[in-house]
Design a protein around this motif. Structure first.
Motif, mmCIF file in Angstrom:
data_model
loop_
_atom_site.group_PDB
_atom_site.id
_atom_site.type_symbol
_atom_site.label_atom_id
_atom_site.label_comp_id
_atom_site.label_asym_id
_atom_site.label_seq_id
_atom_site.Cartn_x
_atom_site.Cartn_y
_atom_site.Cartn_z
ATOM 1 N N THR A 3 0.847 -1.197 0.000
ATOM 2 C CA THR A 3 0.000 0.000 0.000
ATOM 3 C C THR A 3 0.884 1.250 0.000
ATOM 4 O O THR A 3 2.086 1.175 0.210
ATOM 5 N N GLY A 4 0.240 2.397 -0.227
ATOM 6 C CA GLY A 4 0.973 3.652 -0.224
ATOM 7 C C GLY A 4 1.261 4.205 -1.612
ATOM 8 O O GLY A 4 1.858 5.266 -1.754
ATOM 9 N N VAL A 32 6.738 7.964 1.879
ATOM 10 C CA VAL A 32 7.905 8.610 1.318
ATOM 11 C C VAL A 32 8.802 9.237 2.378
ATOM 12 O O VAL A 32 10.012 9.396 2.177
ATOM 13 N N ALA A 33 8.234 9.568 3.551
ATOM 14 C CA ALA A 33 9.017 10.197 4.621
ATOM 15 C C ALA A 33 9.494 9.185 5.657
ATOM 16 O O ALA A 33 10.646 9.222 6.098
ATOM 17 N N ARG A 34 8.622 8.255 6.041
ATOM 18 C CA ARG A 34 8.937 7.327 7.132
ATOM 19 C C ARG A 34 9.455 5.975 6.660
ATOM 20 O O ARG A 34 9.959 5.190 7.461
ATOM 21 N N PHE A 87 13.788 2.952 6.417
ATOM 22 C CA PHE A 87 14.523 2.728 5.179
ATOM 23 C C PHE A 87 15.839 1.999 5.445
ATOM 24 O O PHE A 87 16.475 2.213 6.474
ATOM 25 N N SER A 88 16.224 1.120 4.525
ATOM 26 C CA SER A 88 17.553 0.487 4.436
ATOM 27 C C SER A 88 17.898 -0.394 5.641
ATOM 28 O O SER A 88 17.199 -0.399 6.656
ATOM 29 N N ASP A 89 18.997 -1.137 5.457
ATOM 30 C CA ASP A 89 19.553 -2.006 6.507
ATOM 31 C C ASP A 89 18.509 -3.003 7.010
ATOM 32 O O ASP A 89 18.430 -3.290 8.212
#
Length: 293
Positions: free
Chosen positions: A182-183, A229-231, A248-250
């Motif tokens: 979603t999103g 997009v922000a979190r 994001f990432s890791d």
């Protein structure tokens, strides 16, 4: 001094006869010129004959090829008697045969395999197809189907393949056990495709890590992955409906740390009623239990 006698006549034989000389020269050159003319005519005739012969030969060969081709494409010997299909899972044999026209009698030499492949690849579940002739009577059809990695909610539900393409709407009678992404919106996929593909790679990277788990956070137990997009990414489990803020990432390190925290909570009898994890503030893990009413 003796003066010349102008009235003295010269002997007849001493005056040059130019007319006789020219006549004799013409008699000498005539055979040569006739020979050159005949040679020129011969060369011209030979050239014309060669051209006509070449045209006739080409015509005969063309007619022969047309007749030969007509004979081959109408011959019973080259009729398709066997179709070998490989790679089918979601697509039925009946659908493949109908799309290619192989459900009807066909001559193997008259088939346009490229057009048949294009027709097959128009089916939503088919990613790539290869058709091969095996003379005298067999067609080999190798199909690579799309592999859905998730579903994506775009007003309606669509299958999402490994390249990030929404390739087919989920039918009402289908109940796929896949995580829902979603999103995103239809406009994201149609108008901002390159940026959306970059963001979907983040989703796929997390899905790859979850596919390696065999605990509560295994891929089969993930109901939804939300993109912000922000979190970043947030996942939800089917069992216990736990929300996990991943960011994001890791992803591999974060999910591994989540597994260790979950194991610690189980050992200490604190795994019941879990509702929320936050992995964004590495190396900390924020844990919340559901508020009992």
């Amino acid at each position: 001094m003796n003066r010349p006698n102008l009235n003295e006549k010269k002997p007849k034989g001493s005056r040059p006869n130019r007319y006789k000389d020219r006549k004799a020269a013409r008699r000498t050159d005539a055979p040569k010129k006739r020979g050159e003319a005949l040679a020129k005519v011969w060369r011209t005739g030979k050239f014309v004959f060669s051209g006509v012969f070449a045209l006739v030969l080409v015509g005969v060969l063309s007619v022969g090829l047309v007749l030969g081709y007509h004979f081959l494409v109408s011959s019973e010997y080259f009729m398709v008697r066997k179709v070998v299909l490989t790679g089918l899972n979601r697509v039925s044999r009946t659908q493949v045969l109908a799309s290619t026209g192989l459900d009807k009698p066909a001559n193997i030499l008259a088939l346009n395999l490229s057009e048949m492949a294009e027709e097959l690849q128009a089916a939503p579940w088919i990613d790539r197809v290869t058709l091969t002739r095996k003379l005298p009577d067999t067609i080999l059809v190798d199909v690579k189907e799309r592999r859905p990695q998730a579903l994506i909610s775009l007003g309606a539900m669509y299958y999402l393949d490994e390249s990030g393409r929404a390739f087919k709407k989920v039918d009402p009678n289908e109940k796929p056990e896949l995580p829902i992404v979603t999103g995103f919106t239809k406009a994201d996929l149609l108008e901002r495709f390159d940026f959306t593909q970059r963001d979907l790679k983040e989703v796929f990277a997390l899905l790859e890590v979850l596919a390696e788990r065999n605990d509560l956070f295994r891929l089969e137990n993930i109901s939804e992955i939300n993109f912000d997009v922000a979190r970043g990414l947030t996942l939800f489990t089917r069992e216990q409906n736990i929300q996990v803020k991943v960011g994001f990432s890791d992803y591999r390190a974060k999910i591994k740390r989540l597994g260790r925290v979950m194991a610690h909570l189980k050992i200490n009898g604190q795994s019941d009623g879990l509702a929320y994890f936050n992995l964004e503030c590495s190396p900390r893990v924020v844990v919340r239990h559901a508020v009992s009413g």
